[in-house]
Scaffold this motif. Structure first.
Motif, PDB file in Angstrom:
ATOM      1  N   ALA A 177      29.054  23.620  34.992  1.00 57.60           N
ATOM      2  CA  ALA A 177      30.100  24.138  35.879  1.00 57.60           C
ATOM      3  C   ALA A 177      30.561  25.517  35.421  1.00 57.60           C
ATOM      4  O   ALA A 177      30.691  26.448  36.240  1.00 57.60           O
ATOM      5  N   LEU A 178      30.791  25.674  34.126  1.00 59.92           N
ATOM      6  CA  LEU A 178      31.221  26.964  33.596  1.00 59.92           C
ATOM      7  C   LEU A 178      30.112  28.002  33.711  1.00 59.92           C
ATOM      8  O   LEU A 178      30.381  29.189  33.928  1.00 59.92           O
ATOM      9  N   ARG A 179      28.880  27.552  33.590  1.00 57.87           N
ATOM     10  CA  ARG A 179      27.755  28.480  33.780  1.00 57.87           C
ATOM     11  C   ARG A 179      27.752  29.031  35.198  1.00 57.87           C
ATOM     12  O   ARG A 179      27.554  30.226  35.412  1.00 57.87           O
ATOM     13  N   ALA A 180      27.981  28.165  36.178  1.00 60.16           N
ATOM     14  CA  ALA A 180      28.012  28.624  37.564  1.00 60.16           C
ATOM     15  C   ALA A 180      29.115  29.649  37.780  1.00 60.16           C
ATOM     16  O   ALA A 180      28.921  30.663  38.467  1.00 60.16           O
ATOM     17  N   VAL A 181      30.285  29.409  37.189  1.00 60.48           N
ATOM     18  CA  VAL A 181      31.394  30.356  37.318  1.00 60.48           C
ATOM     19  C   VAL A 181      30.996  31.716  36.752  1.00 60.48           C
ATOM     20  O   VAL A 181      31.266  32.763  37.352  1.00 60.48           O
ATOM     21  N   ALA A 182      30.325  31.688  35.598  1.00 56.78           N
ATOM     22  CA  ALA A 182      29.882  32.943  34.983  1.00 56.78           C
ATOM     23  C   ALA A 182      28.834  33.642  35.835  1.00 56.78           C
ATOM     24  O   ALA A 182      28.900  34.859  36.048  1.00 56.78           O
ATOM     25  N   MET A 183      27.859  32.884  36.330  1.00 62.07           N
ATOM     26  CA  MET A 183      26.781  33.483  37.111  1.00 62.07           C
ATOM     27  C   MET A 183      27.291  34.025  38.448  1.00 62.07           C
ATOM     28  O   MET A 183      26.803  35.041  38.948  1.00 62.07           O
ATOM     29  N   LEU A 184      28.270  33.335  39.022  1.00 54.89           N
ATOM     30  CA  LEU A 184      28.851  33.776  40.291  1.00 54.89           C
ATOM     31  C   LEU A 184      29.897  34.866  40.103  1.00 54.89           C
ATOM     32  O   LEU A 184      30.348  35.469  41.088  1.00 54.89           O
ATOM     33  N   ARG A 185      30.283  35.095  38.848  1.00 52.44           N
ATOM     34  CA  ARG A 185      31.353  36.047  38.528  1.00 52.44           C
ATOM     35  C   ARG A 185      32.618  35.696  39.313  1.00 52.44           C
ATOM     36  O   ARG A 185      33.299  36.557  39.858  1.00 52.44           O
ATOM     37  N   ALA A 186      32.885  34.400  39.344  1.00 54.96           N
ATOM     38  CA  ALA A 186      34.021  33.883  40.106  1.00 54.96           C
ATOM     39  C   ALA A 186      35.284  33.904  39.247  1.00 54.96           C
ATOM     40  O   ALA A 186      35.221  33.818  38.022  1.00 54.96           O
ATOM     41  N   VAL A 187      36.415  33.997  39.909  1.00 53.95           N
ATOM     42  CA  VAL A 187      37.709  33.983  39.228  1.00 53.95           C
ATOM     43  C   VAL A 187      38.497  32.776  39.743  1.00 53.95           C
ATOM     44  O   VAL A 187      38.981  32.780  40.876  1.00 53.95           O
ATOM     45  N   PRO A 188      38.600  31.725  38.942  1.00 51.25           N
ATOM     46  CA  PRO A 188      39.404  30.564  39.355  1.00 51.25           C
ATOM     47  C   PRO A 188      40.874  30.944  39.469  1.00 51.25           C
ATOM     48  O   PRO A 188      41.304  31.989  38.962  1.00 51.25           O
ATOM     49  N   ASP A 189      41.653  30.080  40.096  1.00 52.35           N
ATOM     50  CA  ASP A 189      43.086  30.335  40.167  1.00 52.35           C
ATOM     51  C   ASP A 189      43.689  30.234  38.758  1.00 52.35           C
ATOM     52  O   ASP A 189      43.090  29.642  37.862  1.00 52.35           O
ATOM     53  N   PRO A 190      44.862  30.844  38.535  1.00 50.90           N
ATOM     54  CA  PRO A 190      45.433  30.874  37.182  1.00 50.90           C
ATOM     55  C   PRO A 190      45.617  29.495  36.557  1.00 50.90           C
ATOM     56  O   PRO A 190      45.438  29.318  35.344  1.00 50.90           O
ATOM     57  N   GLU A 191      45.981  28.508  37.377  1.00 48.23           N
ATOM     58  CA  GLU A 191      46.172  27.160  36.837  1.00 48.23           C
ATOM     59  C   GLU A 191      44.855  26.595  36.310  1.00 48.23           C
ATOM     60  O   GLU A 191      44.836  25.896  35.284  1.00 48.23           O
ATOM     61  N   THR A 192      43.762  26.894  37.000  1.00 44.26           N
ATOM     62  CA  THR A 192      42.461  26.393  36.552  1.00 44.26           C
ATOM     63  C   THR A 192      41.981  27.140  35.320  1.00 44.26           C
ATOM     64  O   THR A 192      41.335  26.555  34.439  1.00 44.26           O
ATOM     65  N   VAL A 193      42.272  28.431  35.227  1.00 44.03           N
ATOM     66  CA  VAL A 193      41.950  29.165  34.001  1.00 44.03           C
ATOM     67  C   VAL A 193      42.643  28.505  32.814  1.00 44.03           C
ATOM     68  O   VAL A 193      42.026  28.264  31.768  1.00 44.03           O
ATOM     69  N   ASP A 194      43.926  28.186  32.973  1.00 46.82           N
ATOM     70  CA  ASP A 194      44.643  27.488  31.901  1.00 46.82           C
ATOM     71  C   ASP A 194      44.027  26.119  31.631  1.00 46.82           C
ATOM     72  O   ASP A 194      43.945  25.679  30.475  1.00 46.82           O
ATOM     73  N   TYR A 195      43.593  25.443  32.678  1.00 48.51           N
ATOM     74  CA  TYR A 195      42.969  24.131  32.547  1.00 48.51           C
ATOM     75  C   TYR A 195      41.694  24.229  31.704  1.00 48.51           C
ATOM     76  O   TYR A 195      41.445  23.398  30.829  1.00 48.51           O
ATOM     77  N   VAL A 196      40.896  25.265  31.977  1.00 49.66           N
ATOM     78  CA  VAL A 196      39.661  25.482  31.200  1.00 49.66           C
ATOM     79  C   VAL A 196      40.000  25.769  29.749  1.00 49.66           C
ATOM     80  O   VAL A 196      39.385  25.204  28.825  1.00 49.66           O
ATOM     81  N   LEU A 197      40.963  26.631  29.521  1.00 48.80           N
ATOM     82  CA  LEU A 197      41.322  26.984  28.149  1.00 48.80           C
ATOM     83  C   LEU A 197      41.913  25.792  27.401  1.00 48.80           C
ATOM     84  O   LEU A 197      41.645  25.612  26.203  1.00 48.80           O
ATOM     85  N   ASP A 198      42.677  24.959  28.094  1.00 50.60           N
ATOM     86  CA  ASP A 198      43.189  23.729  27.480  1.00 50.60           C
ATOM     87  C   ASP A 198      42.042  22.786  27.122  1.00 50.60           C
ATOM     88  O   ASP A 198      42.085  22.101  26.092  1.00 50.60           O
TER      89      ASP A 198
END
Length: 204
Positions: A123-144
């Motif tokens: 899932a994180l690979r797809a985000v990187a390959m797509l150069r996508a920017v999740p919403d701020p809450e999801t960014v925090d979710y990933v970092l958590d």
């Protein structure tokens, strides 16, 4: 191999031939391929030995944007699979296919919540390959999600690669931590992201 030849070869008796066909269709990324690929994958998963072929078929479904495959891929992602590499393809394609309609945030959270590390990695690979920017809450979710992991854990890599477009001081702190960490691949990805740049990657 032409498009038509590759579609026909999905039914070949040899797994290596079917895998080559799936890789070709993944590269061509023609939407009309989707139904044939999905049928082929539904047959392929009956043989646990052909995981590399299954991987390529799953990735091809994501590449050709066959969104009707999402229910089957989601169900497959919840099965116990011996070859965990298939989970990475599933996470990648689920994010790509669901993200086309609903954005990447919800599918990324779904994959992280699965309890399957390789699904999260895909899932994180797809985000990187797509150069996508999740919403701020999801960014925090990933970092958590990443915070308790050991500094050697490879799950940090794709998040570090994806974060070039993610705003916020917490993202910067994560990237700086990765740069100072023990894994050179993660450190290199993070250093590039700190410059606001994306690297070019070619996943298997």
């Amino acid at each position: 191999m032409t498009f038509d030849e590759a579609v026909v070869q999905l039914d070949d008796r040899y797994s290596a031939k079917r895998r080559a066909a799936a890789k070709r269709l993944r590269k061509l990324a023609v939407a009309a391929t989707g139904p044939s690929l999905l049928r082929a994958l539904q047959r392929e998963v009956l043989d646990v030995r052909t995981w590399e072929t299954q991987y390529q078929m799953v990735m091809a479904l994501g590449a050709c944007d066959h969104r009707p495959a999402v229910p089957f891929l989601s169900e497959l992602a919840q099965r116990p699979l011996e070859a965990t590499g298939v989970y990475a393809a599933l996470g990648d394609s689920i994010v790509r296919l669901r993200g086309a309609d609903e954005g990447v945030s919800d599918p990324v959270r779904w994959c992280l919540d699965s309890g399957t590390p390789m699904l999260a990695d895909g899932a994180l690979r797809a985000v990187a390959m797509l150069r996508a920017v999740p919403d701020p809450e999801t960014v925090d979710y990933v970092l958590d999600f990443l915070a308790p992991l050991h500094s050697h854990d490879g799950l940090r890599f794709w998040a570090a690669a994806a974060a070039a477009g993610w705003p916020g001081e917490r993202v910067r702190a994560f990237l700086e931590e990765c740069v100072a960490g023990p894994r050179t691949d993660v450190a290199d990805a993070a250093a590039t992201s700190l410059e606001g740049k994306y690297q070019t990657y070619r996943p298997f």
